[in-house]
Scaffold this active site. Structure first.
Site, PDB file in Angstrom:
ATOM      1  N   ARG A 113      41.270  54.063   0.231  1.00  0.00           N
ATOM      2  CA  ARG A 113      42.248  54.689   1.106  1.00  0.00           C
ATOM      3  C   ARG A 113      42.246  53.977   2.463  1.00  0.00           C
ATOM      4  NH1 ARG A 113      46.737  57.839   0.891  1.00  0.00           N
ATOM      5  NH2 ARG A 113      46.655  59.678   2.197  1.00  0.00           N
ATOM      6  N   THR A 385      54.747  56.230  -4.094  1.00  0.00           N
ATOM      7  CA  THR A 385      53.391  55.932  -4.548  1.00  0.00           C
ATOM      8  C   THR A 385      53.552  55.442  -5.976  1.00  0.00           C
ATOM      9  OG1 THR A 385      52.509  57.602  -3.065  1.00  0.00           O
ATOM     10  CG2 THR A 385      51.149  57.061  -4.965  1.00  0.00           C
ATOM     11  N   THR A 403      49.337  53.305  -3.069  1.00  0.00           N
ATOM     12  CA  THR A 403      50.516  53.661  -2.281  1.00  0.00           C
ATOM     13  C   THR A 403      50.605  52.931  -0.951  1.00  0.00           C
ATOM     14  OG1 THR A 403      51.756  55.566  -1.431  1.00  0.00           O
ATOM     15  CG2 THR A 403      49.395  55.592  -1.066  1.00  0.00           C
ATOM     16  N   ASN A 405      52.479  54.899   1.056  1.00  0.00           N
ATOM     17  CA  ASN A 405      52.918  56.215   1.508  1.00  0.00           C
ATOM     18  C   ASN A 405      54.424  56.348   1.295  1.00  0.00           C
ATOM     19  OD1 ASN A 405      52.651  58.819   2.300  1.00  0.00           O
ATOM     20  ND2 ASN A 405      52.777  58.402   4.487  1.00  0.00           N
ATOM     21  N   ASP A 427      49.968  60.687   6.837  1.00  0.00           N
ATOM     22  CA  ASP A 427      49.240  61.629   5.980  1.00  0.00           C
ATOM     23  C   ASP A 427      48.141  62.371   6.741  1.00  0.00           C
ATOM     24  OD1 ASP A 427      50.578  61.726   3.613  1.00  0.00           O
ATOM     25  OD2 ASP A 427      49.325  60.288   2.555  1.00  0.00           O
ATOM     26  N   GLY A 478      53.655  62.270  -3.758  1.00  0.00           N
ATOM     27  CA  GLY A 478      53.178  62.985  -2.570  1.00  0.00           C
ATOM     28  C   GLY A 478      52.492  64.273  -2.972  1.00  0.00           C
TER      29      GLY A 478
HETATM   30  N1  GLY Z   1      50.641  59.048   0.608  1.00  0.00           N
HETATM   31  C1  GLY Z   1      50.670  60.074  -0.346  1.00  0.00           C
HETATM   32  C2  GLY Z   1      49.325  60.589  -0.669  1.00  0.00           C
HETATM   33  O1  GLY Z   1      48.352  59.897  -0.516  1.00  0.00           O
HETATM   34  O2  GLY Z   1      49.202  61.705  -1.066  1.00  0.00           O
END
Ligand code: GLY
Length: 572
Positions: A113, A385, A403, A405, A427, A478
């Site tokens: 991430r 994503t 992703t 995003n 996020d 999402g």
């Molecule tokens: N960017 C969407 C998620 O990570 O949930």
């Protein structure tokens, strides 16, 4: 990084043929033609199978498997290929989560991430009056977190078999020589051209035509050069040297925050997967900083005491029960979930039977519960994503959700490096009660802190039956990700569906706030009407998710690529 010799690479080299005739070569006899390819929605395979959002990526993955790679090899090659052929979500400038199971039974959970840059701060998206400026967290340079994808791929490489360079080469081939875009991609690029111009400081290949149409060739030479640095230097080819320099120069031109130190310090994290049992199946999901595994776990465990199969698929009784569990799980998400390196997430409690039984005490079968009067935003359709599911002939299984995003992330292309940066900073909870682009709200647990990972909803998921591989599943979408995965699992376990039906049947979604139920087109109208009478606010929704699912049945791998996009399967 394994040392790769050019001899080993020679099988994977690109032949010098006239333009348009050059095929990316994945291996002897297993080539992928980037100009002639078809979407395949499903099939049963004896050996290995790959399901992704783009036919070329699935074909590259399958060719890697057929050339001696395992599911981890294929996952690396596929993610890099998606960064080329599916730039709206495939990425090297974003982040993701990989959950895999090796043939020896080891569960691998790799967190790549994005992180907040060191110069980020809690109130960075608030103006002088304290109002949230979400246009800054959603677009342009300031919206980007420090990318994690290449660190994640490098971390997963220890489970792979082929040379690193062989896994990067197909993406280089596709970027350098180009590929024919699909009609959906043409539409998507056309609707984003103005933003590419607005949020990038240099022109990119995405704006090389005024109007894109199906079959046009997208060539990305600078991206190919970036991928070559990654091929030759591994993660250092991204986080240090020329690529890092280009990212930081781009940040300076656009007043972004990412520095050389941020890039050099980025590390993927190995996490302990969420594990629970649902009606006899072992399920493995991704832990925080994704909310995905916990939400899917809470949802399944909250419905487990109820004989939902006897209620009937999309019956009022089954749907209402599932909606009420969704309401409760998303309320927990807003309050309790964040990056575990910065916030103590009560994982065990959130998944304990005692806690979940308590949560369902105020559930009534005859009426809607009420979430709250706090205002939140709307849910957007989201294809931004992307997910890939892979099983190989050896018995390894891999699920990756990755992703930028939003679609095409921040819409900022790194000048000279040819790839898009994420807008993942959105996020975070930019201010308590202010919804992100998916309508999700949060609080202190997900506040911005330098070096912290923003909360995700991504839910790459594995299922075992009698200790053996059974299902690989995941989806973009999402905040709708956990509900889509939840419903796909219920469709398989409780309603005994094929992979195709489990994926393609209409889905519904509730996320606590806004207090409404989104129903996909084709959802049972009588059930919708009955829910309305019980007090639910019903909203028509565009497509929910693009789920990629593989299920073992009769000794074969039954694969389904979501009908909602260009998603495609490839296997042998
Ligand atoms: N960017 C969407 C998620 O990570 O949930």
């Amino acid at each position: 990084m394994k040392k790769t010799t050019w001899l080993a690479l020679s099988f994977f080299a690109v032949m010098e043929l006239p333009a348009q005739k050059i095929l990316p070569v994945v291996g002897p006899g297993k080539t992928v033609d980037p100009f002639h390819y078809a979407i395949r929605k499903g099939g049963e395979f004896q050996n290995g199978v790959v399901v992704t959002a783009h036919p070329l990526a699935s074909k590259v993955g399958a060719a890697i498997l057929q050339n001696g790679g395992n599911a981890f090899d294929a996952a690396i090659a596929v993610q890099l290929t998606l960064a080329v052929v599916y730039p709206g979500a495939g990425n090297i400038g974003g982040g993701g989560f990989l959950i895999g199971r090796t043939v020896k039974g080891k569960i691998v959970a790799i967190d790549y991430r994005e992180k907040a840059p060191a110069a980020a701060s809690k109130n960075m998206y608030l103006d002088a009056d304290g109002n949230a400026q979400t246009q800054l967290s959603q677009n342009g340079h300031l919206a980007s977190g420090v990318p994690g994808t290449i660190a994640g791929l490098a971390s997963s490489f220890k489970y792979a078999k082929l040379p690193w360079a062989a896994l990067v080469q197909p993406a280089i081939d596709l970027a350098e020589q180009g590929f024919a875009i699909t009609e959906r991609e043409a539409r998507s690029l056309n609707s984003t051209i103005k933003d590419f111009i607005k949020y990038s400081t240099v022109p990119s290949p995405f704006v090389s035509r005024e109007v894109w149409k199906a079959g046009d060739t997208l060539i990305q030479k600078q991206l190919a050069a970036t991928l070559k640095r990654i091929r030759d230097n591994g993660a250092k080819g991204f986080y240090e040297g020329e690529t890092a320099r280009l990212i930081v120069e781009e940040m300076k031109r656009g007043k972004g925050l990412i520095t050389l130190t941020d890039l050099k310090n980025y590390k993927a994290a190995v996490r302990d997967a969420i594990h629970f049992n649902y009606r006899g199946y072992d399920i493995y999901g991704f832990p925080p900083p994704s909310s995905g595994g916990i939400i899917v776990g809470q949802l399944l465990k909250m419905i487990e005491p109820y004989p939902i199969a006897s209620y009937g698929f999309h019956s009022v009784k089954a749907t209402q029960l599932m909606i009420e569990t969704e309401r409760r799980a998303y309320a927990d998400r807003a309050e309790h979930l964040g990056d575990p390196d910065f916030w103590k997430v009560p994982v065990k409690t959130l998944l304990s039977k005692k806690y979940l039984d308590e949560r369902m005490k105020d559930y009534h079968t005859d009426r809607a519960s009420v979430s709250s009067s706090i205002k939140a935003g709307v849910i957007h359709e989201s294809e931004e994503t992307t997910h890939l599911s892979i099983m190989d002939a050896e018995g390894n299984m891999v699920a990756v959700t990755t992703t930028l995003n939003g679609g095409y992330g921040s819409r900022t292309v790194v000048g000279g490096a040819g790839f898009l940066l994420n807008n993942e900073m959105d996020d975070f909870s930019v201010k308590p009660g202010v919804p992100n682009m998916f309508g999700a709200i949060g609080n202190e647990a997900n506040a911005i802190v330098p070096g912290k990972r923003m909360l995700s909803s991504m839910a790459p998921t594995l299922m075992l039956k009698d200790g053996q591989p059974y299902v690989v599943v995941g989806t973009p979408g999402g905040t709708t990700i956990p509900t889509s995965v939840f419903q796909s699992i219920v469709n398989i376990v409780d309603f005994n569906m094929t992979a195709e039906d489990a994926v393609n049947k209409p889905k519904f979604h509730h996320q606590w706030l806004p207090d409404e139920v989104s129903l996909e087109k084709g959802f049972e109208p009588d059930t919708a009407e009955a829910l309305k009478k019980m007090g639910y606010t019903i909203k028509a929704s565009s497509a929910i998710g693009r789920t990629e699912l593989i299920k073992i049945t009769g000794g074969k791998k039954q694969a389904a690529a979501d009908k909602r996009g260009d998603d495609s399967v490839a296997g042998y």
